[in-house]
Design an enzyme around this catalytic site. Structure first.
Site, short mmCIF file in Angstrom:
data_model
loop_
_atom_site.label_atom_id
_atom_site.label_comp_id
_atom_site.label_asym_id
_atom_site.label_seq_id
_atom_site.Cartn_x
_atom_site.Cartn_y
_atom_site.Cartn_z
N GLY A 14 0.84 -1.41 -0.13
CA GLY A 14 -0.07 -0.43 0.14
C GLY A 14 0.78 0.97 0.43
N ASP A 35 0.54 -9.20 1.63
CA ASP A 35 -0.42 -8.21 1.41
C ASP A 35 -1.82 -8.80 0.43
OD1 ASP A 35 -0.50 -4.91 0.71
OD2 ASP A 35 -2.32 -5.82 -0.07
N ASN A 39 -6.32 -3.52 -2.34
CA ASN A 39 -6.54 -2.28 -2.30
C ASN A 39 -4.45 -1.71 -3.36
OD1 ASN A 39 -8.49 -1.01 -1.97
ND2 ASN A 39 -8.00 -0.97 0.49
N SER A 135 -3.96 5.60 13.63
CA SER A 135 -3.93 6.91 12.89
C SER A 135 -5.13 8.13 13.99
CB SER A 135 -5.50 6.64 11.87
OG SER A 135 -6.65 7.72 11.19
N TYR A 161 -14.17 1.96 10.20
CA TYR A 161 -12.61 2.27 10.07
C TYR A 161 -12.43 2.99 11.16
CZ TYR A 161 -8.65 4.34 8.75
OH TYR A 161 -6.75 4.23 9.10
N LYS A 165 -9.68 1.15 14.49
CA LYS A 165 -8.31 1.15 14.72
C LYS A 165 -8.22 1.66 16.10
CE LYS A 165 -6.21 1.46 11.02
NZ LYS A 165 -4.91 1.06 10.13
N ASN A 210 -10.76 9.12 -1.57
CA ASN A 210 -11.85 9.64 -0.78
C ASN A 210 -10.95 10.74 -0.27
OD1 ASN A 210 -13.30 7.25 0.54
ND2 ASN A 210 -11.17 5.87 -0.31
N ASN A 211 -9.63 11.07 -0.32
CA ASN A 211 -8.61 12.01 0.48
C ASN A 211 -8.37 12.82 -0.17
OD1 ASN A 211 -9.10 10.22 2.80
ND2 ASN A 211 -6.39 9.50 1.66
N ARG A 243 -6.25 20.88 7.66
CA ARG A 243 -5.70 19.37 8.13
C ARG A 243 -4.40 19.24 8.77
NH1 ARG A 243 -10.72 19.66 9.07
NH2 ARG A 243 -12.15 17.33 8.64
N GLY A 308 -20.08 14.87 9.58
CA GLY A 308 -18.94 14.07 10.64
C GLY A 308 -17.13 14.50 10.81
N ASP A 309 -16.75 15.56 9.60
CA ASP A 309 -15.50 16.54 9.13
C ASP A 309 -15.92 17.82 10.62
OD1 ASP A 309 -15.22 15.22 7.25
OD2 ASP A 309 -15.11 16.67 5.56
#
Lengths: 358, 358
Positions: A14, A35, A39, A135, A161, A165, A210-211, A243, A308-309
């Site tokens: 990854g 792996d 992904n 994370s 997710y 973590k 997603n990012n 961020r 959620g942000d």
């Protein structure tokens, strides 16, 4: 079994894994990778993942790599019989926040049950050194800024997710309480972006990114029309979310430093370190910086806030500086420039033949 | 597959499971039981667990029962092919707090990975109704009394057993968000004690009991010398810890009521209910009540506080009364009297031949 000892890197094909392996190899460590290719791209089942092939090009070294899923205890166990593992860096996880809300049981199966199986195999093979890929999402909505490692965790983790973590961190803390021989470092990443300076490896999201940064990069390269900016009415200097972006190479070096820390005879139990730069950039600042690096106009549109942000999130990275002798040295321009080098040279990511279904 | 539909009870041979099955059978439900026999006694591998045999005596009904571990996905799947399952009541879990601190990975493997596997098999077989056996331990140290279902959870769960209950609750909440067809009830038990009025089934801890009541019962029956009272300097009327004890038959009926609730067409998503009496008794009050019921002197000794114990904990059970039409009707004397009937008739628990190693 060989006499030579290895660092086992799970999820090594990854984005973060591949960059970390480069730093480990360049520092003289031997690495074995597993792996499950969920992904990561490989031309076919018998080939190594493309990212690992390129790591081999960058470093001039060979990396043993196996298509193994961490939920498969028996096969994992065989691997620990075959290689003398000194330490594990555990990246393997499903990582898409939105998808995790759709299919939580798969996320918990992979991320929790899989991690637990890995830890059991480690324990049974007397391998008790681990660096875990956590994370900043475990902090939930920040109660104060910058975020230190003492900030409460687990409250306000709103998606599977993030919870996976958090749960895995808790499992590892309990393991260290149960057995003082374990040495564990939890690394809480802020927002890793950029790419290796060679332009050979970088972030290769499947589907719609997603990012933010991969999304911006795909707009710059003409693959997508415009960036959606989710909210311009936050309590931040320009109203867009702030961020703590960190260059992937700095992050990778953080893992190298964590491995060195585990080799310290005085290190005991479980320690947590933030990996971030300590300063935040807004969405609009990132778009501007990427536009400068790529010399492309980046179209964007202001949209509604996303549920959620949070307005702002950035790290206090003092602890990693003091205890790991680590600091992020690459700035926002390096991040954007390196991301652009990767994206423009690899517009379709690792898949050089876009007609092959991913 | 048979046309008849069943309630699957995991961990059905245990204390709460066996009593719940009696109530289900007496209300006309058909039940299929799985249990891995880690905490349940069977004379040999080919026999049903002794508790289930006695459930069959009490009810006059036959209970299909299989030695199946919830971590075994394939065998679980076969069971769902063989029986038409309408609903699952999920008790199966390792449950010793102290042991969970010693061997956390086994606890997470059984309680989290096992539960997740069960939920995956349910999802794949389109069985989406579940009653989950949770615990007041998810509340951690009470922030207010009586404890309502809105009390924060997950903070201050200091042991892997408690965390495994909390994590499983979170997984189930996420499952309900991902798929509105799921109907889930989380039952948070306070301190179940007592035994069925027949004296045929009851609590049968292996080794030294972790909980107060079985310990008191073993002192009363002469198996142990005295009760250790951990702390007499708490801020409670007599200085000893106060808990909300609930008769096991009341608790079992709570599960029956939860199953009825799931059959309500208007029920959606995930609901949580406390099962407790709403009032607390101290350790010394329990010793006195048990002494009265058993007509035995119960010796005790005041010891130091145990780490992690709280002064007082008791439920607000209003929500279960209003929404499940459930209320605990058996008082402390019933609890002690029934526990004593069971203990005195079965001094070695289900094992009628104490020389056989457990």
């Amino acid at each position: 079994m060989e006499a030579k000892s290895y660092i086992l890197v799970t999820g090594g094909a990854g984005f973060i894994g591949s960059h970390t392996i480069v730093e480990l190899l360049n520092s003289g460590y031997s690495v074995v990778v597993i792996d499950n290719l969920v992904n990561a791209y490989a031309a076919n089942e018998k080939q190594k993942p493309e990212s690992i092939k390129r790591v081999e090009i960058i470093t001039g070294k060979t990396v043993p790599c196996f298509n193994i899923d961490i939920t498969d205890k028996k096969i994992l166990n065989n691997l620990f019989q075959q290689f003398k593992i000194d330490c594990v860096i555990h990246f393997a996880a499903l990582k898409a926040v939105g998808e995790s809300v759709q299919i939580p049981l798969q996320y918990y199966q992979n991320n929790i049950a899989g991690s637990n199986t890995l830890f059991q195999v480690m324990q049974e093979n007397n391998v008790k050194r681990l660096v875990f890929s956590s994370s900043a999402t475990v902090y939930g909505t920040p109660q104060f800024l910058p975020i230190t490692e003492d900030h409460p965790t687990g409250q306000g983790c709103t998606n599977p997710y993030g919870k996976s973590k958090y749960f895995t961190e808790e499992i590892l803390k309990d393991v260290c309480v149960s057995d003082p021989e374990w040495q564990v470092i939890l690394l809480r990443y802020f927002n890793p972006i950029g790419a290796h300076e060679s332009g050979l490896i970088g972030e290769d999201p499947s589907g719609i990114p997603n990012n933010l940064l991969p999304y911006i990069a795909q707009v710059a390269v003409g693959k997508r029309e415009k960036v959606n900016v989710f909210g311009a009415d936050y309590d931040t200097p320009d109203g867009t979310g702030v961020r703590d972006y960190i260059h992937i190479t700095d992050l990778a070096i953080g893992h190298l430093k964590a491995v060195l820390k585990l080799n310290d005879a005085n290190f005991q139990g479980c320690e947590v370190y933030n990996l971030g730069t300590g300063r935040g950039y807004s969405v609009l600042e990132m778009i501007k910086a990427f536009s400068k690096a790529s010399q492309k106009e980046i179209k964007y549109e202001i949209c509604k806030r996303r549920e959620g942000d949070v307005a702002s999130s950035y790290a206090d990275a003092t602890k990693a500086r003091k205890e790991l002798d680590w600091i992020a040295t690459r700035d926002i321009n390096d991040m954007c420039f390196d991301a652009w080098r990767w994206q423009s040279a690899n517009p379709s990511g690792y898949d050089q033949n876009p007609s092959i279904a991913r």
